[in-house]
Design a protein around this motif. Structure first.
Motif, PDB file in Angstrom:
ATOM      1  N   SER A 149      52.297  79.842   4.654  1.00  0.00           N
ATOM      2  CA  SER A 149      52.693  79.264   5.997  1.00  0.00           C
ATOM      3  C   SER A 149      53.090  77.753   5.708  1.00  0.00           C
ATOM      4  O   SER A 149      54.109  77.295   6.432  1.00  0.00           O
ATOM      5  CB  SER A 149      51.329  79.088   6.837  1.00  0.00           C
ATOM      6  N   THR A 164      50.913  84.078   8.792  1.00  0.00           N
ATOM      7  CA  THR A 164      49.393  83.975   8.435  1.00  0.00           C
ATOM      8  C   THR A 164      48.585  85.370   8.542  1.00  0.00           C
ATOM      9  O   THR A 164      47.773  85.626   7.826  1.00  0.00           O
ATOM     10  CB  THR A 164      48.867  82.643   8.897  1.00  0.00           C
ATOM     11  N   LEU A 184      52.178  81.454  12.455  1.00  0.00           N
ATOM     12  CA  LEU A 184      51.174  82.192  12.852  1.00  0.00           C
ATOM     13  C   LEU A 184      51.558  83.553  12.471  1.00  0.00           C
ATOM     14  O   LEU A 184      50.378  84.143  11.878  1.00  0.00           O
ATOM     15  CB  LEU A 184      51.099  82.101  14.506  1.00  0.00           C
TER      16      LEU A 184
END
Length: 89
Positions: free
Chosen positions: A28, A58, A55
């Motif tokens: 990330s 992840t 996001l």
């Protein structure tokens, strides 16, 4: 229980935490860095452009490495649980 065994348990636990954070956070961070360079080059300052890919990445890392992460936590817990009599006595 002597100091060396206790140190070994703590070092294994800390190593596991660092490995888990590395697996989830480092990709990330790399994607965030690439997007930040892109935003700096194009002068596009949109917050969702940075947030959404990190996001998604992840969540994908949790999906793909979740089984390994849970196995590592389970192994450490089993080791600690089986050594309770040796730790106390």
């Amino acid at each position: 229980m002597d100091v060396n065994e206790l140190t070994s348990i703590f070092s294994d636990a800390i190593y596991l935490v660092v490995a888990m954070v590395g697996v989830l956070v480092v990709p990330s961070l790399l994607v965030g860095l690439i997007i930040a360079v892109f935003q700096a080059a194009t002068q596009v300052n949109e917050q969702t452009l940075s947030f959404l890919p990190r996001l998604v990445l992840t969540l994908l890392m949790v999906l793909f490495s979740g089984q390994w992460l849970l196995q590592q936590i389970s192994d450490l817990f089993d080791r600690l649980f089986m050594n309770i009599p040796h730790i106390i006595g």
